[in-house]
Design a protein around this motif. Structure first.
Motif, PDB file in Angstrom:
ATOM      1  N   VAL A  52     -12.019   0.649   4.236  1.00 44.31           N
ATOM      2  CA  VAL A  52     -11.341   1.302   5.363  1.00 44.31           C
ATOM      3  C   VAL A  52     -10.776   2.654   4.976  1.00 44.31           C
ATOM      4  N   GLY A  53     -11.087   3.148   3.781  1.00 45.89           N
ATOM      5  CA  GLY A  53     -10.736   4.515   3.421  1.00 45.89           C
ATOM      6  C   GLY A  53      -9.639   4.666   2.407  1.00 45.89           C
ATOM      7  N   LEU A  54      -9.169   3.585   1.792  1.00 43.41           N
ATOM      8  CA  LEU A  54      -8.100   3.682   0.804  1.00 43.41           C
ATOM      9  C   LEU A  54      -8.699   3.947  -0.572  1.00 43.41           C
ATOM     10  N   PRO A  55      -8.161   4.901  -1.344  1.00 42.26           N
ATOM     11  CA  PRO A  55      -8.697   5.153  -2.695  1.00 42.26           C
ATOM     12  C   PRO A  55      -8.544   3.929  -3.593  1.00 42.26           C
ATOM     13  N   LYS A  56      -9.452   3.813  -4.541  1.00 45.51           N
ATOM     14  CA  LYS A  56      -9.424   2.671  -5.459  1.00 45.51           C
ATOM     15  C   LYS A  56      -8.147   2.660  -6.273  1.00 45.51           C
ATOM     16  N   GLU A  57      -7.638   3.854  -6.627  1.00 44.52           N
ATOM     17  CA  GLU A  57      -6.430   3.941  -7.449  1.00 44.52           C
ATOM     18  C   GLU A  57      -5.209   3.398  -6.717  1.00 44.52           C
ATOM     19  N   VAL A  58      -5.272   3.370  -5.393  1.00 41.52           N
ATOM     20  CA  VAL A  58      -4.169   2.822  -4.608  1.00 41.52           C
ATOM     21  C   VAL A  58      -4.445   1.372  -4.214  1.00 41.52           C
ATOM     22  N   ALA A  59      -5.697   1.067  -3.884  1.00 43.00           N
ATOM     23  CA  ALA A  59      -6.035  -0.279  -3.416  1.00 43.00           C
ATOM     24  C   ALA A  59      -5.790  -1.334  -4.490  1.00 43.00           C
ATOM     25  N   ALA A  60      -6.208  -1.067  -5.724  1.00 40.09           N
ATOM     26  CA  ALA A  60      -6.087  -2.074  -6.784  1.00 40.09           C
ATOM     27  C   ALA A  60      -4.636  -2.437  -7.072  1.00 40.09           C
ATOM     28  N   PRO A  61      -3.729  -1.479  -7.354  1.00 42.67           N
ATOM     29  CA  PRO A  61      -2.335  -1.878  -7.599  1.00 42.67           C
ATOM     30  C   PRO A  61      -1.658  -2.454  -6.364  1.00 42.67           C
ATOM     31  N   ALA A  62      -2.053  -2.019  -5.155  1.00 40.84           N
ATOM     32  CA  ALA A  62      -1.452  -2.574  -3.951  1.00 40.84           C
ATOM     33  C   ALA A  62      -1.798  -4.049  -3.801  1.00 40.84           C
ATOM     34  N   ILE A  78       0.845  -1.211   0.000  1.00 39.05           N
ATOM     35  CA  ILE A  78       0.000   0.000   0.000  1.00 39.05           C
ATOM     36  C   ILE A  78       0.869   1.245   0.000  1.00 39.05           C
ATOM     37  N   ARG A  79       1.902   1.272   0.835  1.00 36.00           N
ATOM     38  CA  ARG A  79       2.767   2.443   0.913  1.00 36.00           C
ATOM     39  C   ARG A  79       3.563   2.632  -0.377  1.00 36.00           C
ATOM     40  N   ALA A  80       3.778   1.559  -1.143  1.00 36.51           N
ATOM     41  CA  ALA A  80       4.517   1.696  -2.392  1.00 36.51           C
ATOM     42  C   ALA A  80       3.758   2.509  -3.425  1.00 36.51           C
ATOM     43  N   PHE A  81       2.417   2.536  -3.330  1.00 35.28           N
ATOM     44  CA  PHE A  81       1.617   3.273  -4.308  1.00 35.28           C
ATOM     45  C   PHE A  81       0.854   4.445  -3.690  1.00 35.28           C
ATOM     46  N   GLY A  82       0.930   4.633  -2.389  1.00 37.71           N
ATOM     47  CA  GLY A  82       0.196   5.707  -1.738  1.00 37.71           C
ATOM     48  C   GLY A  82       1.134   6.765  -1.187  1.00 37.71           C
ATOM     49  N   ASP A  83       0.557   7.680  -0.435  1.00 39.74           N
ATOM     50  CA  ASP A  83       1.321   8.721   0.247  1.00 39.74           C
ATOM     51  C   ASP A  83       0.733   8.905   1.632  1.00 39.74           C
TER      52      ASP A  83
END
Length: 895
Positions: free
Chosen positions: A856-866, A807-812
């Protein structure tokens, strides 16, 4: 029909001339009296040949659609060439062909139906009508699919503008032609030459008229024929074909056609039902004049018995498999006749073949002179003398001197007549001009057959006295179960189970003898309470070691060699330098086939997961430091898994090899559900490591049971923490409460419904049988228990940290979620993946993780690649090292 009391093959049960009716008075002769014939034959039989034709038709349809989809230029050129050629046909010829085919396409099926009804064969007509109805339904579905969902290339290959309306298209599949083809095939017109010729003429005329007038395309006609053909054979296999097996009375009539005058026929039941299809049905026939006969009847249904077994043997074994799986009746007749004549010419004692004939289109018979006597299996042990054993080997040597392989030297194929002469029967599956491999197989098979009756020592001694030590020694590489007959392998497996049971009883007896001593010691301690408190732990461990030593000694004393090992040792006494390494007889091993299928399935699922992902933006935006961290957490999970397993195994098992086994599990779980593949692999690994089978199953069961408990506790704990993150009071989240209520309702439903309760209790009991005694052993070693529970916690932590790093690899910082929320999402997704029937939980885990992270509040753009990165690191990328580890452990005999 009457059942026969005495075995008709026995000499004592053979009627003599005085027991036969007086031939001078024809009225007293009971013609067509059949004893022991089947009183009830199944009305229908499911023929493997119909299934093979069904599969062939489906494959042909797939290939045709693939050509239409990907070879658009070829299909267009073919249609243009055909249209150009048919456009030059005279109009009068076109009209005559169209009129004749339209009338014949309706009249021919009706005429055949009338002919069948006159011959009282209405079952075939019913089959044809059912096939026609199903074919019509398939054509409607195909037309709908082509019109609405098929690719444009397939639609262009199967349709064209209608001549009557340029805005409309012709039918992709002809709704009247496919049912007619299905009907004609199902009723069996293709097996009758005259009707088959009429059928082909009608089909060609109809296809010609439709092509010329522009109402169809070549691919449409081919697809129509394939659909009708495939549906017909699918119907025949599903409902079964009418049974045309000849009865004993048909046999009597057939004997008269070849010049015999039978009085009665008695069915001789086969001793081995598993291989009865290779032997045919046998009858003992008495005649008005002359000695009795032995008659073998082979029909299509009986020949089809064991079809899939023979097909697998032909595929898997090298150069010596069973006879052709698709052998025709004519070929079977010629094969057996050839072997009968060749055996007698070689000087061996074999039944003399005196006549052959067909019994209609679906059966043949072979007539032999009656041999009499009893089979080797029916002889008492004291009747099997050394002279009898040597005579048997003399007959085999006579066959091998002319390069004739018997290929079925089992007990019921060796006949002993009243004078003690050995006669070799069942030559139908033999082979002339046989290679050395088949001849050596015959020797090894007969060694085992005789060894099962008289022991390895006498069997080997008789073979040495006739064949010589060199010939007997050469057969040792063939002395392996796969080279033996089906019935022999079954007998060896039965003996192995009996040996295992005797060893188990010896272990239990040794354990029972050790208990009184411990009980007496405990009574002494009760008499001295103070001493009881000061029991030395070393003394307890010494008692445990003594008990284990007693069990090992009892097991060693009770251990018995199997028959194959005994035969090898007897031969090696004469020829110590004889080769004993088993020959490689398998062309394709089941393990290799499973590995290939696993790789294909894994590649398919991987490609389907990756086709909709754009890797460019993902790679450009990824934080590679967190990706590396996710890789390290994924690799550490295998060490944790090894700890979680070994913590419940009191025996000493190498830790590095256990880690390799867990890596191999990443390959196994892509072909089996996650909850099944790992259990089977770990159980197999522990058995190969020296843990007894029952204890290995109990250790894996204990690990699974503790893992389930830890999983539930962690899910509740992290779920509770997620509910307290944003509130000052310690209040659990509504999701956790709803989940607990749902679980409670399911438990109540399962416990209240008897069927569900019994189902669950049976499965749980079988899975965790022996877990409690095993846990008592583990509890005596606290360090083992700490290792096991610590490994489970570490394993979960590694997966949670891997998902968090992904998750942290694709989020901020603005899109991060708490570690407790990530743990809840992972635990829920892992539970669903274990319950899903797909390999590795594919589909279910991805969907659950993605939806959970979004919840739990993670955007779809981050959840899918994670989730994609997490699954790549924990499921897909380990497949290659898992395959390498699997093959390495297999070569080392660790799996």
């Amino acid at each position: 029909m009457k059942q026969q009391g005495a075995h008709p093959g026995d000499t004592e049960g053979t009627p003599d001339a005085s027991s036969r009716p007086d031939t001078a008075d024809p009225d007293t002769v009971h013609i067509d009296e059949v004893e022991g014939d089947e009183p009830l034959l199944p009305a229908r039989v499911h023929r493997p040949s119909d299934l093979m034709r069904l599969l062939g038709g489906v494959l042909a349809v797939v290939v045709l659609l693939a050509i239409a989809a990907f070879a658009h230029g070829t299909t267009s050129g073919l249609e243009q060439d055909i249209n150009k050629g048919t456009g030059q046909a005279p109009d009068l010829l076109i009209k005559i062909a169209g009129l004749a085919s339209s009338i014949a396409i309706l009249l021919v099926p009706v005429a055949f139906a009338i002919e069948r009804l006159i011959k009282r064969d209405g079952l075939r007509i019913a089959d044809g009508v059912l096939a026609a109805v199903l074919a019509h339904g398939v054509t409607l579905a195909t037309d709908l699919w082509v019109a609405r969902a098929a690719p444009d290339s397939i639609q262009e290959a199967l349709t064209q503008p209608s001549p009557g309306d340029i805005h409309a298209l012709t039918d992709p599949v002809h709704g009247y032609l496919a049912p007619v083809i299905a009907y004609m095939t199902a009723v069996g017109m293709s097996r009758r030459p005259r009707w088959r010729a009429v059928l082909w003429v009608v089909l060609l005329l109809d296809a010609f008229s439709m092509l010329v007038t522009g109402y169809t395309t070549p691919f449409s006609i081919i697809l129509t024929v394939l659909i009708g053909w495939t549906v017909a054979y699918g119907t025949l296999y599903a409902v079964g074909s009418p049974n045309v097996r000849p009865t004993g009375r048909t046999l009597m009539a057939g004997l008269r056609t070849v010049g015999f005058r039978p009085v009665s026929a008695a069915r001789v039941e086969a001793a081995d039902a598993a291989e009865a299809g290779d032997r045919g049905r046998r009858y003992f026939v008495t005649l008005e004049d002359g000695p009795p006969l032995d008659v073998t009847v082979v029909d299509r249904e009986q020949q089809a018995q064991g079809f899939f077994y023979r097909a697998w043997r032909n595929l898997a074994l090298r150069g010596f498999a069973t006879r052709s799986s698709l052998q025709s009746l004519r070929q079977a007749l010629e094969q057996e006749a050839l072997l009968a004549y060749a055996a007698i010419a070689a000087g061996a004692n074999a039944p003399k073949l005196i006549a052959t004939s067909e019994l209609g289109p679906d059966a043949v018979m072979l007539v032999y002179e009656h041999s009499g006597g009893r089979t080797l299996d029916s002889l008492a042990d004291e009747e099997i003398t050394d002279d009898l054993l040597r005579d048997t080997w003399h007959q085999v040597r006579a066959l091998q001197s002319r390069r004739i392989a018997h290929r079925r030297l089992v007990g019921d194929a060796i006949l002993v007549d009243r004078s003690g002469t050995v006669i070799l029967t069942d030559l139908r599956v033999g082979e002339i001009a046989a290679g050395d491999l088949l001849l050596r197989m015959d020797t090894s098979q007969l060694l085992v057959t005789l060894g099962l009756r008289v022991g390895a020592e006498r069997a080997v001694a008789s073979a040495l006295s006739v064949l010589g030590p060199d010939t007997v020694a050469d057969c040792l590489p063939m002395l392996q179960p796969i080279a033996l007959s089906r019935s022999t392998r079954a007998t060896l497996r039965k003996l192995a189970r009996e040996r295992a049971e005797r060893e188990r009883e010896a272990v239990l007896e040794a354990s029972r003898h050790s208990r009184p001593a411990r009980a007496e010691h405990g009574a002494d301690d009760d008499a001295h309470p103070v001493a009881l408190e000061k029991v030395d732990k070393k003394a307890v461990r010494a008692e445990q070691r003594a008990e284990k030593r007693a069990i090992d000694e009892a097991l060693e004393e009770a251990r018995e060699e199997d028959l194959l090992a005994q035969i090898r040792h007897e031969v090696l006494r004469i020829r110590p330098q004889a080769p004993v390494e088993p020959a490689r007889l398998e062309r394709v091993r089941p393990r290799t086939l499973i590995s290939f299928i696993a790789g294909a399935i894994g590649a398919y699922f991987l490609l389907t997961q990756l086709t909709h992902i754009e890797f460019g933006p993902l790679i450009a935006n990824a934080e590679w430091g967190w990706v590396a961290a996710a890789v390290l957490f994924s690799a550490a999970s295998y060490v944790a898994a090894a700890m979680a397993l070994l913590g419940f195994v009191p025996e000493r098992v190498p830790f590095p090899r256990t880690v390799a086994a867990q890596v191999a599990g990443s390959f196994v779980k892509i072909v089996a559900p996650a909850a099944v593949g790992g259990v089977a692999l770990n159980t197999r690994f522990l058995q190969r490591a020296g843990v007894r089978p029952g204890l290995a199953v109990a250790s894996v069961g204990a690990s699974q049971l503790f893992g389930l408990g830890c999983h539930i506790l962690m899910l509740l704990a992290f779920g509770y923490l997620t509910g307290t993150e944003k509130t000052p009071s310690l209040t659990p989240s509504r999701t956790v409460i709803g989940g607990l209520l749902t679980v409670a309702v399911l438990v109540l439903v399962v416990t209240s419904v008897p069927f569900l309760r019994k189902f669950v209790v049976t499965r749980v009991r079988s899975l965790f049988a022996g877990v409690v005694p095993r846990m008592l052993d583990v509890l005596q070693r606290p360090q083992k228990l700490v290792t096991g529970i610590g490994g489970m916690l570490l394993l979960t932590a590694c997966f949670v940290m891997c998902l968090d790093a992904s998750i942290r690899a694709f989020g901020d910082e603005t899109t991060s979620v708490s570690l407790a929320s990530v743990a809840v999402v992972f635990l829920a997704g892992n539970a669903l993946g274990s319950a899903a029937p797909t390999p590795g939980g594919v589909g279910a885990v991805e969907a659950t993780l993605t939806v959970g992270l979004i919840a739990v509040g993670l955007p779809k753009e981050v959840a899918a690649p994670a989730v994609l990165l997490f699954r790549l690191l924990t499921l897909w990328l380990p497949v290659l090292p898992g395959w390498l580890a699997f093959n390495h452990l297999t070569r080392k005999a660790a799996l």
